[in-house]
Each structure stands twice: as C-alpha cells, then as structure tokens.
Design a protein around this motif. Structure first.
Motif, mmCIF file in Angstrom:
data_model
loop_
_atom_site.group_PDB
_atom_site.id
_atom_site.type_symbol
_atom_site.label_atom_id
_atom_site.label_comp_id
_atom_site.label_asym_id
_atom_site.label_seq_id
_atom_site.Cartn_x
_atom_site.Cartn_y
_atom_site.Cartn_z
ATOM 1 N N THR A 155 -6.056 -14.668 25.297
ATOM 2 C CA THR A 155 -5.384 -15.943 25.558
ATOM 3 C C THR A 155 -3.885 -15.749 25.363
ATOM 4 O OG1 THR A 155 -5.421 -16.763 23.277
ATOM 5 C CG2 THR A 155 -7.382 -17.177 24.627
ATOM 6 N N HIS A 156 -3.114 -16.611 25.983
ATOM 7 C CA HIS A 156 -1.690 -16.630 25.666
ATOM 8 C C HIS A 156 -1.142 -18.035 25.820
ATOM 9 C CE1 HIS A 156 0.083 -16.973 29.724
ATOM 10 N NE2 HIS A 156 -0.763 -16.052 30.142
ATOM 11 N N THR A 212 -5.989 -23.923 30.247
ATOM 12 C CA THR A 212 -6.560 -24.802 29.220
ATOM 13 C C THR A 212 -5.607 -25.924 28.820
ATOM 14 O OG1 THR A 212 -5.811 -23.280 27.475
ATOM 15 C CG2 THR A 212 -8.057 -23.008 28.292
ATOM 16 N N HIS A 213 -4.300 -25.684 28.937
ATOM 17 C CA HIS A 213 -3.322 -26.711 28.576
ATOM 18 C C HIS A 213 -2.112 -26.613 29.509
ATOM 19 C CE1 HIS A 213 -5.584 -26.037 24.794
ATOM 20 N NE2 HIS A 213 -5.427 -27.329 24.629
ATOM 21 N N THR A 214 -1.448 -27.697 29.697
ATOM 22 C CA THR A 214 -0.236 -27.891 30.509
ATOM 23 C C THR A 214 -0.562 -27.973 32.007
ATOM 24 O OG1 THR A 214 0.473 -25.603 31.007
ATOM 25 C CG2 THR A 214 1.059 -26.501 28.838
ATOM 26 N N SER A 215 0.381 -28.499 32.727
ATOM 27 C CA SER A 215 0.330 -28.532 34.189
ATOM 28 C C SER A 215 1.666 -28.002 34.711
ATOM 29 C CB SER A 215 0.085 -29.960 34.701
ATOM 30 O OG SER A 215 1.104 -30.832 34.224
ATOM 31 N N GLY A 216 1.712 -27.735 35.993
ATOM 32 C CA GLY A 216 2.940 -27.190 36.556
ATOM 33 C C GLY A 216 2.717 -26.676 37.961
ATOM 34 N N ARG A 217 3.452 -25.641 38.326
ATOM 35 C CA ARG A 217 3.376 -25.083 39.669
ATOM 36 C C ARG A 217 2.964 -23.618 39.593
ATOM 37 N NH1 ARG A 217 4.405 -26.264 44.747
ATOM 38 N NH2 ARG A 217 4.884 -28.387 44.093
ATOM 39 N N PHE A 218 2.095 -23.197 40.544
ATOM 40 C CA PHE A 218 1.654 -21.811 40.567
ATOM 41 C C PHE A 218 1.975 -21.176 41.915
ATOM 42 C CE2 PHE A 218 -1.993 -23.834 42.556
ATOM 43 C CZ PHE A 218 -2.428 -22.897 43.494
ATOM 44 N N SER A 264 4.578 -23.558 33.676
ATOM 45 C CA SER A 264 4.239 -24.851 33.078
ATOM 46 C C SER A 264 5.465 -25.757 33.012
ATOM 47 C CB SER A 264 3.682 -24.654 31.661
ATOM 48 O OG SER A 264 2.466 -23.946 31.690
ATOM 49 N N GLU A 265 5.201 -27.043 33.175
ATOM 50 C CA GLU A 265 6.241 -28.050 32.984
ATOM 51 C C GLU A 265 6.051 -28.640 31.592
ATOM 52 O OE1 GLU A 265 5.579 -30.702 36.225
ATOM 53 O OE2 GLU A 265 6.326 -29.278 37.743
ATOM 54 N N VAL A 266 6.922 -28.223 30.668
ATOM 55 C CA VAL A 266 6.793 -28.612 29.266
ATOM 56 C C VAL A 266 8.038 -29.375 28.844
ATOM 57 C CG1 VAL A 266 6.442 -27.779 26.918
ATOM 58 C CG2 VAL A 266 5.419 -26.549 28.837
ATOM 59 N N PRO A 267 7.869 -30.608 28.311
ATOM 60 C CA PRO A 267 9.046 -31.387 27.881
ATOM 61 C C PRO A 267 9.867 -30.636 26.834
ATOM 62 C CG PRO A 267 7.048 -32.733 27.883
ATOM 63 C CD PRO A 267 6.612 -31.318 28.100
ATOM 64 N N ASP A 268 11.170 -30.585 27.046
ATOM 65 C CA ASP A 268 12.107 -29.977 26.094
ATOM 66 C C ASP A 268 11.754 -28.521 25.780
ATOM 67 O OD1 ASP A 268 13.455 -32.457 25.862
ATOM 68 O OD2 ASP A 268 11.964 -33.120 24.383
ATOM 69 N N ASN A 269 11.027 -27.863 26.712
ATOM 70 C CA ASN A 269 10.663 -26.445 26.531
ATOM 71 C C ASN A 269 9.919 -26.182 25.220
ATOM 72 O OD1 ASN A 269 11.822 -25.533 28.972
ATOM 73 N ND2 ASN A 269 13.856 -25.659 28.041
ATOM 74 N N PRO A 287 7.144 -24.944 22.800
ATOM 75 C CA PRO A 287 6.137 -23.890 22.941
ATOM 76 C C PRO A 287 4.721 -24.450 22.889
ATOM 77 C CG PRO A 287 7.152 -23.831 20.762
ATOM 78 C CD PRO A 287 7.938 -24.817 21.570
ATOM 79 N N VAL A 288 3.831 -23.831 23.639
ATOM 80 C CA VAL A 288 2.412 -24.221 23.701
ATOM 81 C C VAL A 288 1.587 -23.065 23.148
ATOM 82 C CG1 VAL A 288 0.522 -24.878 25.242
ATOM 83 C CG2 VAL A 288 2.858 -25.632 25.741
ATOM 84 N N PRO A 289 0.771 -23.290 22.095
ATOM 85 C CA PRO A 289 0.013 -22.187 21.477
ATOM 86 C C PRO A 289 -0.943 -21.483 22.438
ATOM 87 C CG PRO A 289 0.026 -24.111 20.046
ATOM 88 C CD PRO A 289 0.592 -24.550 21.368
ATOM 89 N N GLU A 290 -1.670 -22.263 23.263
ATOM 90 C CA GLU A 290 -2.570 -21.661 24.251
ATOM 91 C C GLU A 290 -2.395 -22.370 25.580
ATOM 92 O OE1 GLU A 290 -6.966 -20.544 23.654
ATOM 93 O OE2 GLU A 290 -7.081 -22.186 25.110
ATOM 94 N N ARG A 291 -1.947 -21.607 26.582
ATOM 95 C CA ARG A 291 -1.807 -22.155 27.926
ATOM 96 C C ARG A 291 -3.025 -21.816 28.788
ATOM 97 N NH1 ARG A 291 1.791 -21.354 32.372
ATOM 98 N NH2 ARG A 291 1.039 -19.214 32.569
ATOM 99 N N CYS A 292 -3.598 -20.604 28.556
ATOM 100 C CA CYS A 292 -4.701 -20.180 29.410
ATOM 101 C C CYS A 292 -5.524 -19.088 28.744
ATOM 102 C CB CYS A 292 -4.179 -19.688 30.761
ATOM 103 S SG CYS A 292 -2.981 -18.351 30.627
ATOM 104 N N ARG A 293 -6.726 -18.881 29.285
ATOM 105 C CA ARG A 293 -7.570 -17.747 28.927
ATOM 106 C C ARG A 293 -7.588 -16.810 30.126
ATOM 107 N NH1 ARG A 293 -12.129 -21.940 27.099
ATOM 108 N NH2 ARG A 293 -11.036 -22.778 25.276
ATOM 109 N N VAL A 294 -7.459 -15.526 29.843
ATOM 110 C CA VAL A 294 -7.305 -14.532 30.907
ATOM 111 C C VAL A 294 -8.350 -13.439 30.739
ATOM 112 C CG1 VAL A 294 -5.728 -12.868 31.963
ATOM 113 C CG2 VAL A 294 -4.825 -14.988 30.968
ATOM 114 N N LEU A 295 -8.974 -13.059 31.844
ATOM 115 C CA LEU A 295 -9.913 -11.932 31.856
ATOM 116 C C LEU A 295 -9.480 -10.990 32.968
ATOM 117 C CD1 LEU A 295 -13.757 -12.032 31.467
ATOM 118 C CD2 LEU A 295 -12.705 -10.546 33.151
#
Length: 293
Positions: free
Chosen positions: A20-21, A42-48, A75-80, A82-90
């Motif tokens: 995860t990261h 898992t968390h945040t929204s934005g553009r890919f 990710s679009e995160v207010p005031d930048n 940090p998000v502990p977990e943005r996604c799970r990756v395999l």
C-alpha cells in the motif's frame, strides 16, 4: 513527457509484490515498469492517466495496467494534506504468470485478461467489490495461501464481463524510447550495479554531467537526494537476501554495496525501524506462525 522507470523489485522468493502507499508518494508520477499492476483506490479522488487515456477516479475503483504502459493517479487533496493510504497495489511479472499458464493449461483463460491489460482496464464496481477483500488479505497472506488468494483474485478479474478498456486500440507502449531518457538509464544502471561502490560523481560521469548539475537533475526527477535513493535500493535488496537466505548479516552488507557494517546497520534501522538480524528473526517467526495457522 517521457515516463519515469519504476524499479518494482519483486523479491526472489515471491511471484508478486503487494503493498500500500499513501499520498503524496514517490511513484505518484507519470511512470512505467515491465510488470503488470493492479491498483485499487481506497481513499481520495482525482484524475488518472493510462496510456493515451485520461479520466477521473474515486475510492473503490480497481484498475489493471500491462507491462510498460505509462500511468499515474493524481489525488485532489485539500491543502495538500498527506493521506496515509491512497491505494493497494499488486505487481507481477509476465514471465511468472506465463510460466504458470504453461504449467497449468487451465489457467489459459487469463490470457485474454493479460492482452486487455495492454490498454489498461477499469473494472466495474461489482468486480471491484469482489476483489477488494482478497487484495487486503494478500497484504498479510503467506505461503500456499498467498498463491491461492492471488489466483482467486485473477479468476475474478478474468471472468468479469463488465470492464472498460482505457487506452485506444492504436496505443503502443514504447519501452525502448522511454528507456533512452537519461534519468531512466541512470536508474537502470543503479539497479544493475548495487553491489559495487557507487558515488554521485560516478553516476554524473555516466550521465555525462558535472557533479553539481547531476545532483540537481537527480533530485528534480526523484524528489530525493542521490544517496538517499541509492540507500533505499540497497536496503530493499538486503531485505530480500535476509528473507531468502542464511547469508550472514556482514556478507549481506557487502553484497548490497555498503562499505562498512556500521553504516549498513544505521541505514537499515532508519528505514525498517529494526536491525537486520531482528528483521530476519521477525520474518521467520511470522512464517512459522503462518505455517501453524
């Protein structure tokens, strides 16, 4: 812009890497790698961005990209914040999965999935919901259960009928072209020469730059100083050796390119919060517990 090379580093004793990261993170950039990748937001929204496709993402979405397909999730995160977990990756190599198909013809239904991944795949909400628990379990699974859950996950994806292909049919990755960029040549050289005594001056000469210019260049492209990046690669290699062999810690130190044990121990402690011997002990204890469970 040419995408950056990500050094995935699947360990020798494993067929895939799952982790995860958060956000921001070092791989949140336009990048590529030779491995297949599953990415569950898992968390945040934005553009890919995948290949020549762009769109918006939100939590719960599951994506798959094939080898050398450039991609990025911003990710679009207010005031930048940090998000502990943005996604799970395999991540897994094509060589390992094709070897499995060759050994077990019943896995042949995966071939269509692998072909579609060359364009990038967005799975439906129902497929993502089925896959999400397995991706979470795989973070902690060991031994045979790890392989079993991985194949179960691939079965869910291979039998899904409501997925969306992202890049256009004419899109073709250009790994040789990507690799020709100076930063990607430098990163590849680092990965291939970790066991040697490397300095920033050595890499500056390899890149054909003055040392000060190379230092700025490297940090601009990786967001970290050269020595920090190099130590991170070496500690990752050390972890692989500690897990997969009985090589003495001192020999692991020199095999990973460190010139003295005290610096190796200091760097290992800083990155893994424990000394190398304790890391090996804890890993094997976890393996024993998993076998008993």
């Amino acid at each position: 812009m040419s995408p950056y090379l990500e050094l995935v580093g699947i360990q020798q004793q494993e067929s895939f890497k799952v982790w995860t990261h958060g956000y921001p993170y070092e791989t949140v950039r336009w990048h590529f790698h030779p491995e297949y990748e599953l990415n569950l937001v898992t968390h945040t929204s934005g553009r890919f961005y995948v290949g020549d496709h762009t769109g918006t993402f939100e939590p719960g979405q599951l994506y798959m990209v094939g080898p050398n397909v450039p991609h990025n999730w911003i990710s679009e995160v207010p005031d930048n914040q940090p998000v502990p977990e943005r996604c799970r990756v395999l991540q897994f190599s094509g060589k390992s999965i094709m070897g499995g198909i060759e050994a077990f013809p019943e896995l042949g239904q995966l071939e269509r999935l692998l072909v579609d991944a060359q364009r990038g795949i967005l799975f439906s909400p129902s497929t993502s919901a089925k896959a999400a628990p397995l991706m979470e379990e795989l973070l902690h699974a060991k031994g045979f259960q790890r392989v079993h859950k991985f194949l179960s996950l691939l079965e869910i994806l291979a039998t899904a009928h409501d997925s969306t292909l992202l890049a256009t049919p004419t899109f073709q990755p250009d790994p040789q072209g990507y690799q020709s960029s100076t930063i990607n040549q430098v990163l590849s050289y680092l990965a291939e020469h970790l066991d040697e005594q490397l300095s920033e001056a050595d890499l500056a000469r390899y890149a054909g730059m003055e040392a000060s210019a190379f230092s700025r260049f490297f940090r601009r492209h990786t967001d970290v100083p050269f020595i920090q990046y190099l130590n991170r690669l070496r500690i990752n290699k050390a972890c692989e050796m500690l897990i997969s062999s009985d090589t003495p810690v001192t020999d692991v130190c020199y095999a990973c390119g460190f010139s003295n044990v005290s610096n190796f121990n200091r760097q290992f402690l800083a990155q893994k919060t424990m000394p190398p011997s304790k890391f090996r002990q804890y890993y094997r204890l976890n393996e024993d517990c998993a076998a008993l469970g």
